[in-house]
Design a protein around this motif. Sequence first.
Motif, short mmCIF file in Angstrom:
data_model
loop_
_atom_site.label_atom_id
_atom_site.label_comp_id
_atom_site.label_asym_id
_atom_site.label_seq_id
_atom_site.Cartn_x
_atom_site.Cartn_y
_atom_site.Cartn_z
N ILE A 699 0.84 -1.17 -0.17
CA ILE A 699 -0.12 -0.03 -0.10
C ILE A 699 0.80 1.28 0.02
CG2 ILE A 699 -1.78 1.34 1.42
CD1 ILE A 699 -2.79 -1.08 -0.10
N LYS A 700 0.63 2.26 -0.99
CA LYS A 700 1.38 3.48 -1.13
C LYS A 700 1.27 4.47 0.05
CE LYS A 700 -1.88 6.18 -3.71
NZ LYS A 700 -1.84 6.78 -5.11
N ASP A 701 2.17 4.94 0.61
CA ASP A 701 2.37 5.76 1.56
C ASP A 701 1.80 7.24 1.26
OD1 ASP A 701 2.59 7.45 3.94
OD2 ASP A 701 4.69 7.15 3.89
N MET A 702 0.59 7.54 1.94
CA MET A 702 0.07 9.05 0.97
C MET A 702 0.75 10.08 1.69
SD MET A 702 -4.20 8.31 1.30
CE MET A 702 -4.66 9.78 0.24
N ASN A 703 1.28 10.40 2.87
CA ASN A 703 2.27 11.15 3.10
C ASN A 703 1.82 12.69 3.05
OD1 ASN A 703 4.77 12.09 4.11
ND2 ASN A 703 5.80 12.39 2.30
N ILE A 704 0.59 12.86 3.51
CA ILE A 704 -0.06 14.01 3.31
C ILE A 704 0.67 14.99 4.35
CG2 ILE A 704 -2.32 15.19 3.74
CD1 ILE A 704 -3.54 12.82 2.68
N LYS A 705 0.63 16.39 3.89
CA LYS A 705 1.27 17.24 4.63
C LYS A 705 0.18 17.94 5.46
CE LYS A 705 5.26 18.87 1.98
NZ LYS A 705 5.90 19.71 1.28
N LYS A 706 0.34 18.01 6.86
CA LYS A 706 -1.04 18.69 7.45
C LYS A 706 -0.36 20.15 7.89
CE LYS A 706 -1.61 14.22 9.91
NZ LYS A 706 -1.53 13.35 11.12
N GLU A 707 -1.60 20.73 8.13
CA GLU A 707 -1.39 22.31 8.66
C GLU A 707 -1.30 22.48 10.21
OE1 GLU A 707 -5.25 23.72 7.16
OE2 GLU A 707 -4.41 23.73 5.08
N TYR A 708 -0.31 23.37 10.53
CA TYR A 708 -0.09 23.86 11.87
C TYR A 708 -0.19 25.00 12.06
CZ TYR A 708 1.25 18.87 12.40
OH TYR A 708 1.43 17.51 12.35
N SER A 709 -0.71 25.65 13.12
CA SER A 709 -0.67 27.04 13.51
C SER A 709 -0.11 27.38 14.85
CB SER A 709 -1.85 27.82 13.19
OG SER A 709 -2.66 27.41 14.40
N PHE A 710 0.48 28.43 15.30
CA PHE A 710 0.95 28.73 16.58
C PHE A 710 -0.17 28.53 17.32
CE2 PHE A 710 2.38 30.93 20.22
CZ PHE A 710 3.82 30.74 20.18
N THR A 711 -1.22 29.12 17.40
CA THR A 711 -2.32 29.36 18.37
C THR A 711 -3.07 28.08 18.43
OG1 THR A 711 -3.53 30.39 16.55
CG2 THR A 711 -2.69 31.75 18.17
N SER A 712 -3.29 27.40 17.33
CA SER A 712 -4.07 25.97 17.45
C SER A 712 -3.15 24.87 17.87
CB SER A 712 -4.85 25.92 16.15
OG SER A 712 -5.57 27.10 15.97
N HIS A 713 -2.03 24.92 17.65
CA HIS A 713 -1.10 23.71 17.79
C HIS A 713 -0.05 23.85 18.48
CE1 HIS A 713 -3.31 23.25 13.92
NE2 HIS A 713 -3.52 21.88 14.36
N ILE A 714 1.02 24.70 18.30
CA ILE A 714 2.23 24.92 19.16
C ILE A 714 1.77 25.29 20.42
CG2 ILE A 714 4.21 25.82 19.30
CD1 ILE A 714 3.95 24.06 16.86
#
Length: 955
Positions: A699-714
């Motif tokens: 099965i191929k690895d989709m390797n999707i880039k995810k979104e990150y923001s300072f306030t919602s993640h970091i």
Amino acid sequence: MSKGLNIKQQKAVETTEGPVLIIAGPGSGKTFTLVERIYHLITEKNVAAENILVATFTEKAAQELMTRVSNRLHDTGIFFNLNEMYLGTIHSICLRILEENREFTRLKKNFMLMDQFDQQYFLYQKMNQYLQLSNIELIISERSSRWKNAATLLQWINKISEEMLNVEKLKCSSELQIQALGFCYELYQQHLEEENALDFSTIQLEAYHLLQEHPEITEQLSEKLQYLMIDEYQDTNTIQEEIIFLLAGKRQNICVVGDDDQGLYRFRGATIRNILEFPLKFEKGQCKQVELSVNYRSHPMIIQFYNQWMQQNNWTHEGKTFRYDKKIEAHEGLHPHSRTVVKVSGEDGLGNWEEEVYQFLISMKEKGQLTDWNQVAFLFRSVKSSKVVALANYLEERSIPVYSPRSNMFFEREEVRLLIGAFMFLFPQFPHVRKWNDHAHLPEWETYDLYLREFADELRNPENKELLKWCQRRAQKHMNLQQNTDYSFASLFYQLLQFDLFNRYLEQDSYKVKDSRAVRNLSLFSKLLTKFEYLHRVTVFTPKTINNHLTTFFNQYLRFLINGGINEYEDESEYAPSGCVSFLTIHQSKGLEFPVVIVGSLDAVPRKQYSDLDEILQQGYYRKEPFEPLDQTKKYDFWRLYYTAYSRSQNLLVLSCQENKSSGRGSRNVPSKPFAESYSTLKSWREIDTIFDLDLEHIKDMNIKKEYSFTSHINIFESCALQYKFYKEFEFAPVRQGATLFGTLVHQTIEDIHKSALRGEESLINEGNIQDWFNSNYSNLVIRERVYLAPQTQAAALKQVLKYVDRQNNSWSHIKEAEVDVSLVKDDYILKGTIDLIRGENDTVEIVDFKSEKKPDMARDSDILNHYKRQLEVYAHLVEERTGQTVSKMHLYYTGEENSSPYVSFPKDTRSIDQTITTFDKIVKRIENKDFSIKERPIKHCGNCDIRFYCDKKL
């Protein structure tokens, strides 16, 4: 020729001007070609990101395309901000257009976007108003439940939106049933406007009205969007086609990609005519056609099998053909000399299908090249049928995990049954208050009672002694509630997580779907609870309301969810989770590929998919005459469905059923007549040893880039990595989501002021208009958040806004951009932020972030200020990398400061910014590696955290 492209693919990539139709057969490298086409536009034609629109069928497909294009550009050292492309589903692109031009629509800020359950529940709650309409009994049955009637209404309302039917024409119809439909739709639109709401179908309708009624906006968009690419064009509907042609403008650089043989979504309004008639939209010879017919996915024998399947059906009716004439070919190269299409079936009269499937799987694992169960996918018309569920249970009982997120098994899972049982125990009065008359009976009550007995059995276990005492105390309190509690259903849920019976589901180390299913289901349950409390404005239990809340929760809300079925967690980052065989509907499998595909549902026959009312609407009220003959559509759709299923297979295609050749009364031959010819040529897997020698793909690895923001993640991760794990990784729903209402209200009103200034309407920035903007924002926030501010708190928020305006002395020329969503595609993720920009000296820009509080003490609160400074540094990095503008200063503006300057300013320090971004990168890496460990509990963040009860016991 670009790297790896064949001649036809190269033509598809380089044919960019004017209308282009690309017929892309299964496995023909469609996504690869799209990636190269976008790359070609960027590198060879110097097209900017904002000049490209790419519409995909799913958000997952959009994320995969974004990742692949970004990697392609990165590999060749080209910097390009892909996030400015209009890339997504047609729905998401329409939503973006609406949000960018909201002031020209009926929508106000903070509008509510409803999913299908929300929409049906919305109709259910207002059903009495629909029942008052004349001739409503011609649409919905008085004998049916209100919930079923809401489902029927939803179906017709969505059809009117998707087909853009003229509501006035419906209302004036001589046919009473059509009239009633028109008045239902009119009332529904009125309800949407009152609630500032939008459903999935009306997203497109609102976008269409915006483009039709405001030609200046349409012209502006079509000038910007120079190149349009629409994937899966065979599954577009009437309104989507109209929107696409409006956006294309005079250039008509529309490239549509698809395969008419894989048109599956008629039941959602899709029409195959869009792809079959596309060339006819233009002058003769203007539309260029490219056919991608070389299949790089499947073994030649599989390709031959599904080519012959399509040839069995007659696609011509009364001299008109409803299919592009094509033949898929295998790519050149070495292929195994094995039969790769076989049957795995139970013999007639033996009833041994499940065992035969199990033996096949075990043999493939022990004798063959199967290394991970995820290399196998089962495809069915529905994964909810009793036969399919029985097969899934049979395999799981024999240690073959099954990933079947849409099988409606949510309420069958142990962790969910125990939770419902716990709620039954905690409210012992429910059996007495649930009836609305002496004869009432709901079958769900028996289910609830069963779950209660299962929970009570667990309480008898000495290990659950503490839980038993806690539940008994709570149950006694609820039975004789004397005063208001400070909690409701969702808070009780989080308190239950402190006990071993439930927190054992949270104690998993693996993040594989098969290992984390239970915790994902708990998360989903938390969302269902918070949604109920939102819909019914429940915040606490009171002596007056507790019984009403109980009956509404169990008799309506939970009951409808059980009846309608809930899909379990579906992994967005990989389509075939490791360690599981997949059970998918054929519709779900569209666009995917698997080494071994087992196609079931061979008892199916073509079925009529339209009603008499459908026929009336199509003949007299649709914008176009019917395309395919109605009496043939069931056959066409049937053949397309199984063609799609067969073509998912890479190395081995299996047809599977419990054979039944009996022609006795009430029984049906299995396989059914449509499959008889194809099936009769197949040998049993037991007769072909060479299948065990097949080299199976992985099965191929989709390797999707995810979104990150300072306030919602970091920000959350740095505060508490464990909190991040619960709220972001597992997506538990917090109980209190409206705590920032004050700050949001101040921010949104300042945004209105800035946008007025940017439009050159400074004269409108006066106290009266500011009050109107403020009141409008507040009322819409209240509708969305179901949280209120006391009058004195509202006055304090308005005072902050007016103070801010007063300090500007009617000078607004420094405002450059307001509340801009900025994003940057980085090597491993996408960095996001929302920014206000003002003009700086020497053509620089300065960043302002508004805080609706008093300015902190510069010495005592240095930690807080340093945290905000790092946030500004992330924004500075975003602005400079995305736009190329130089940031000279960064400011915090405290709207609550009354006595001194409201600003706290920082000079831009490139070295400090680099350090901040390096820290950001490291945190993202920890998140992606699932490292949520904490050295010690951050007590200052625990006070209002819902998972504190769990942490009290575990940390």
